[in-house]
Design an enzyme around this catalytic site. Sequence first.
Site, PDB file in Angstrom:
ATOM      1  N   PHE A 141       6.973  23.585  14.109  1.00 56.92           N
ATOM      2  CA  PHE A 141       7.056  22.667  15.254  1.00 56.92           C
ATOM      3  C   PHE A 141       8.207  21.660  15.069  1.00 56.92           C
ATOM      4  O   PHE A 141       9.191  21.673  15.834  1.00 56.92           O
ATOM      5  CB  PHE A 141       5.684  21.986  15.383  1.00 56.92           C
ATOM      6  N   ILE A 169       8.883  29.051  -0.214  1.00 52.38           N
ATOM      7  CA  ILE A 169       9.822  28.117  -0.865  1.00 52.38           C
ATOM      8  C   ILE A 169       9.735  28.161  -2.391  1.00 52.38           C
ATOM      9  O   ILE A 169      10.628  27.680  -3.079  1.00 52.38           O
ATOM     10  CB  ILE A 169       9.599  26.647  -0.412  1.00 52.38           C
ATOM     11  N   TYR A 184      -4.516  16.215   1.776  1.00 52.35           N
ATOM     12  CA  TYR A 184      -3.190  16.344   2.414  1.00 52.35           C
ATOM     13  C   TYR A 184      -2.358  15.081   2.195  1.00 52.35           C
ATOM     14  O   TYR A 184      -1.193  15.158   1.767  1.00 52.35           O
ATOM     15  CB  TYR A 184      -3.374  16.631   3.913  1.00 52.35           C
ATOM     16  N   ILE A 214     -12.848  18.791  23.217  1.00 52.26           N
ATOM     17  CA  ILE A 214     -13.718  18.135  22.235  1.00 52.26           C
ATOM     18  C   ILE A 214     -13.004  16.932  21.639  1.00 52.26           C
ATOM     19  O   ILE A 214     -11.835  17.034  21.223  1.00 52.26           O
ATOM     20  CB  ILE A 214     -14.082  19.118  21.102  1.00 52.26           C
ATOM     21  N   ILE A 215     -13.705  15.794  21.618  1.00 49.17           N
ATOM     22  CA  ILE A 215     -13.191  14.618  20.908  1.00 49.17           C
ATOM     23  C   ILE A 215     -14.067  14.416  19.676  1.00 49.17           C
ATOM     24  O   ILE A 215     -15.293  14.304  19.788  1.00 49.17           O
ATOM     25  CB  ILE A 215     -13.219  13.361  21.810  1.00 49.17           C
ATOM     26  N   LYS A 268       1.060  15.148  -0.102  1.00 46.81           N
ATOM     27  CA  LYS A 268       2.355  14.782   0.469  1.00 46.81           C
ATOM     28  C   LYS A 268       2.959  13.590  -0.291  1.00 46.81           C
ATOM     29  O   LYS A 268       4.154  13.548  -0.561  1.00 46.81           O
ATOM     30  CB  LYS A 268       2.211  14.433   1.958  1.00 46.81           C
ATOM     31  N   GLN A 302       1.823  22.785   4.074  1.00 44.06           N
ATOM     32  CA  GLN A 302       0.489  22.985   4.628  1.00 44.06           C
ATOM     33  C   GLN A 302       0.247  21.666   5.336  1.00 44.06           C
ATOM     34  O   GLN A 302       0.079  20.631   4.683  1.00 44.06           O
ATOM     35  CB  GLN A 302      -0.477  23.254   3.460  1.00 44.06           C
ATOM     36  N   GLY A 359     -11.681  12.818   6.437  1.00 39.89           N
ATOM     37  CA  GLY A 359     -10.250  12.801   6.144  1.00 39.89           C
ATOM     38  C   GLY A 359      -9.418  12.107   7.208  1.00 39.89           C
ATOM     39  O   GLY A 359      -8.243  11.822   6.987  1.00 39.89           O
TER      40      GLY A 359
END
Length: 308
Positions: A11, A52, A141, A198-199, A145, A75, A266
């Site tokens: 993206f 990579i 995550y 969905i929220i 990162k 990811q 998370g």
Amino acid sequence: MKAILTGGAGFIGSHIADDLIDKGAKVLVIDDLSSGDINNLSDSVEFINLNIADYKLSDQLKKFNGDVLIHCAAQASVSHSIDEPSFDAEVNILNGIKLMDYAIESNVNSYVYLNTGGALYGEPEYLPCDEQHPIKPISPYGLSKYTLENYFDILLPASANFISLRLANVYGPRQDPGGEAGVVAIFAQKMLNNENVIIFGDGDQSRDFVYVKDVAAAVILALQSETNGHINIGSGEQTTVTQIFENLSAEIGYQKKPIYKPERKGDVKHIYLNVEKARANLGWTAHMNLQNGLRETVNLLRSNKEVN
Ligand SMILES: NC(=O)c1ccc[n+]([C@@H]2O[C@H](COP(=O)([O-])OP(=O)(O)OC[C@H]3O[C@@H](n4cnc5c(N)ncnc54)[C@H](O)[C@@H]3O)[C@@H](O)[C@H]2O)c1
């Protein structure tokens, strides 16, 4: 400029590739297409379908002889990182370190890393979060990162330029509406199909939504800059998930009410970023306002729907 771009079929990476080509750069995209799409790539880039961390990359990078590396492959899902933390760490930390080694060996001297700003600071002690805010990620995550950012800081040669861009919630054309991150793309696609939305949580959670083309512009400025360090990239504005739902409903003419489900592990409750450093050091600010950015995203999803 000869730019190596990892994750360039994804993206955000694909918009960076477009901007680099527009600037006359020669671009080598490395992507294993695990979440990216080959159709996002322009014919003008050189493309290698490779992980990579693959040792074959070492020779490929030496052959290409690039001067800058933009590391975008990752990811990129918070919930996947909770389900499979070891996979998340492998891709986002270990593979990233291998890539960095190959790039150093091939004499790259300028590095831009796409970090998260949304999942890094944890539940904020104050808002908006600046770069000095304590780092307290609440997901694997965010931690993975952040860890790679530290490896870059420690392992790159002193002569190298390094900027880590800490991105807020990025939205815009080409975001995968079939994924589970990227609330704008998911909501918009569901609404266009007249399906239930969905929220997770009560909808009052707030985020900083920044348009993908503004992010690509920040990367180009980072490559042109002499600055080093860690820089937040966001709109600097706080928007709730309910506001996104309402804005998109109005844009699309969607009539259904959202379905509420328990909040997900998370995800922080509130986050938005202080982007003063990006303005001062890169001369960057977000240009796209939310209303127009949502409209462009919806228009692209609509035209994709007509094609399919
Ligand atoms: N989307 C956001 O809101 C957001 C926010 C903050 C930071 N980021 C960061 O921006 C970057 C791009 O995110 P995105 O939203 O475009 O995600 P994306 O999933 O669309 O793009 C990631 C790309 O990396 C590729 N990739 C993944 N693992 C790879 C590997 N081992 N080898 C080669 N290629 C691999 C994928 O195929 C994909 O094309 C990521 O580093 C992400 O952590 C994204």
